[in-house]
Scaffold this active site. Structure first.
Site, PDB file in Angstrom:
ATOM      1  N   HIS A   1      -9.664  13.198  -0.489  1.00 23.54           N
ATOM      2  CA  HIS A   1      -9.726  11.750  -0.633  1.00 23.54           C
ATOM      3  C   HIS A   1     -10.101  11.186   0.735  1.00 23.54           C
ATOM      4  O   HIS A   1     -11.164  10.731   0.331  1.00 23.54           O
ATOM      5  CB  HIS A   1      -8.286  11.171  -1.014  1.00 23.54           C
ATOM      6  CG  HIS A   1      -8.458   9.759  -1.415  1.00 23.54           C
ATOM      7  ND1 HIS A   1      -8.578   9.178  -2.309  1.00 23.54           N
ATOM      8  CD2 HIS A   1      -7.427   9.280  -0.814  1.00 23.54           C
ATOM      9  CE1 HIS A   1      -7.946   8.187  -2.601  1.00 23.54           C
ATOM     10  NE2 HIS A   1      -7.144   7.668  -0.760  1.00 23.54           N
TER      11      HIS A   1
ATOM     12  N   ASP B   1      -2.341  10.429  -1.524  1.00 27.61           N
ATOM     13  CA  ASP B   1      -3.242  10.605  -2.223  1.00 27.61           C
ATOM     14  C   ASP B   1      -4.256  11.680  -3.050  1.00 27.61           C
ATOM     15  O   ASP B   1      -4.739  11.777  -3.370  1.00 27.61           O
ATOM     16  CB  ASP B   1      -4.383   9.127  -2.484  1.00 27.61           C
ATOM     17  CG  ASP B   1      -3.862   8.290  -2.080  1.00 27.61           C
ATOM     18  OD1 ASP B   1      -2.274   8.086  -2.432  1.00 27.61           O
ATOM     19  OD2 ASP B   1      -4.500   6.918  -1.573  1.00 27.61           O
TER      20      ASP B   1
ATOM     21  N   ASP C   1      -3.403   1.035   2.163  1.00 22.42           N
ATOM     22  CA  ASP C   1      -2.253   1.520   1.292  1.00 22.42           C
ATOM     23  C   ASP C   1      -1.425   2.125   1.714  1.00 22.42           C
ATOM     24  O   ASP C   1      -0.102   2.742   0.849  1.00 22.42           O
ATOM     25  CB  ASP C   1      -2.631   1.531   0.644  1.00 22.42           C
ATOM     26  CG  ASP C   1      -3.588   2.389  -0.242  1.00 22.42           C
ATOM     27  OD1 ASP C   1      -4.666   3.096   0.212  1.00 22.42           O
ATOM     28  OD2 ASP C   1      -3.231   3.120  -1.748  1.00 22.42           O
TER      29      ASP C   1
ATOM     30  N   HIS D   1      -6.265   5.267   4.660  1.00 24.87           N
ATOM     31  CA  HIS D   1      -6.492   4.283   4.357  1.00 24.87           C
ATOM     32  C   HIS D   1      -5.311   3.351   4.476  1.00 24.87           C
ATOM     33  O   HIS D   1      -4.125   3.550   4.657  1.00 24.87           O
ATOM     34  CB  HIS D   1      -6.385   3.920   2.523  1.00 24.87           C
ATOM     35  CG  HIS D   1      -7.907   5.051   2.713  1.00 24.87           C
ATOM     36  ND1 HIS D   1      -7.473   5.768   1.246  1.00 24.87           N
ATOM     37  CD2 HIS D   1      -9.019   5.407   2.997  1.00 24.87           C
ATOM     38  CE1 HIS D   1      -8.805   6.287   1.237  1.00 24.87           C
ATOM     39  NE2 HIS D   1      -9.811   5.961   2.243  1.00 24.87           N
TER      40      HIS D   1
ATOM     41  N   HIS E   1      -3.019   9.492   5.872  1.00 23.00           N
ATOM     42  CA  HIS E   1      -4.247   9.568   5.436  1.00 23.00           C
ATOM     43  C   HIS E   1      -4.412   7.756   5.939  1.00 23.00           C
ATOM     44  O   HIS E   1      -3.765   7.439   6.452  1.00 23.00           O
ATOM     45  CB  HIS E   1      -5.101  10.304   4.017  1.00 23.00           C
ATOM     46  CG  HIS E   1      -5.513   9.322   2.915  1.00 23.00           C
ATOM     47  ND1 HIS E   1      -3.306   9.099   2.138  1.00 23.00           N
ATOM     48  CD2 HIS E   1      -5.777   8.411   2.341  1.00 23.00           C
ATOM     49  CE1 HIS E   1      -4.647   8.416   1.057  1.00 23.00           C
ATOM     50  NE2 HIS E   1      -5.301   7.483   1.541  1.00 23.00           N
TER      51      HIS E   1
END
Ligand code: ZN
Ligand code: FE
Length: 244
Positions: free
Chosen positions: A117, A136, A59, A57, A55
């Protein structure tokens, strides 16, 4: 046989290196940063030829560009990620949707779309190797926060994961286990499997040891989000965990 190496980065992220000794290929899953991941590969004599993102994000994709730049020294690096998040990630060479096949040597990962998420979150399931990289979405005794999706979507994701074979190894992207387990015990205080697991987790964390990967079988017994009986129950548990 695939070898999987855990690379701890930032405060609690895990980047996973998958290596196939037959083809000498190496994949980095969700590289939050580049340098420690490149170093972990180089220390083993491996070169990263692919990145698999779950995904958008930071991080999980922050190391894409740095690894791609370094990979010019050994023939390049192909970056695969969710089609639905291509615009947000920017650096994808290949976009994939539900059911797509992604390979490392002769090993095949099937893409599962598991939104909640983030809206386009995917997981990489290698059925013949008994492995899944869940980003996540699923954590040891937990699930991802619902930033861009609904409890109904997360409930469906949990049902899909629960249907995988018990001995499937689950590679999640964060060390959230102890916090998840503490909350889980407030929901299911009499769950003996959960109590036993938390004792082992507390011991491991006191020694600064990692508690992942986990397995589908262990999660089925101890993960209160996977064990939620319906959408409302999952929603209530997620909201309570977020408030805690
Ligand atoms: Zn995330
Ligand atoms: Fe994350």
């Amino acid at each position: 046989m695939l070898e999987v190496v855990r690379v701890p980065v930032l405060s609690d992220n895990y980047v996973w290196l998958i290596h196939d000794s037959v083809s000498a290929e190496t994949v980095a899953v969700d590289p939050a940063v580049a340098e420690p991941v490149l170093q972990a590969a180089a220390a083993r004599g491996w070169t990263i030829g692919q990145i698999w993102n779950t995904h958008w994000h930071g991080d999980h994709v922050g190391g894409n560009a740095g690894i791609k730049a370094a990979a010019k020294a050994w023939g390049g690096c192909t970056i695969t990620g969710p089609a639905a998040e291509a615009a947000r990630i920017g650096s994808l060479d290949r976009t994939v949707r539900e059911g797509a096949s992604v390979g490392i040597g002769d090993h095949v990962a099937r893409v599962m779309e598991v939104p909640a998420h983030t809206a386009g979150h995917i997981a990489y399931h290698l059925p013949d190797d008994g492995m899944i990289f869940v980003g996540d979405t699923l954590f040891a005794m937990g699930c991802g926060r619902l930033f861009e999706g609904t409890p109904a979507q997360m409930f469906a994701n949990m049902q899909r994961f629960a249907a995988l074979p018990d001995d499937t190894t689950v590679y999640c992207a964060h060390e959230y286990t102890q916090s998840n387990g503490r909350f889980a015990l407030t929901v299911e205080p009499d769950n003996m499997a959960l109590r036993e697991r938390m004792e082992a987790v507390d011991t491991a964390r006191a020694r600064d040891e990692a508690t992942v990967p986990t397995t589908i079988g262990l999660e089925r017994d101890t993960n209160i989000f996977m064990r939620a009986r319906n959408v409302a129950e999952l929603a209530q548990r997620r909201a309570a965990k977020d408030a805690g």
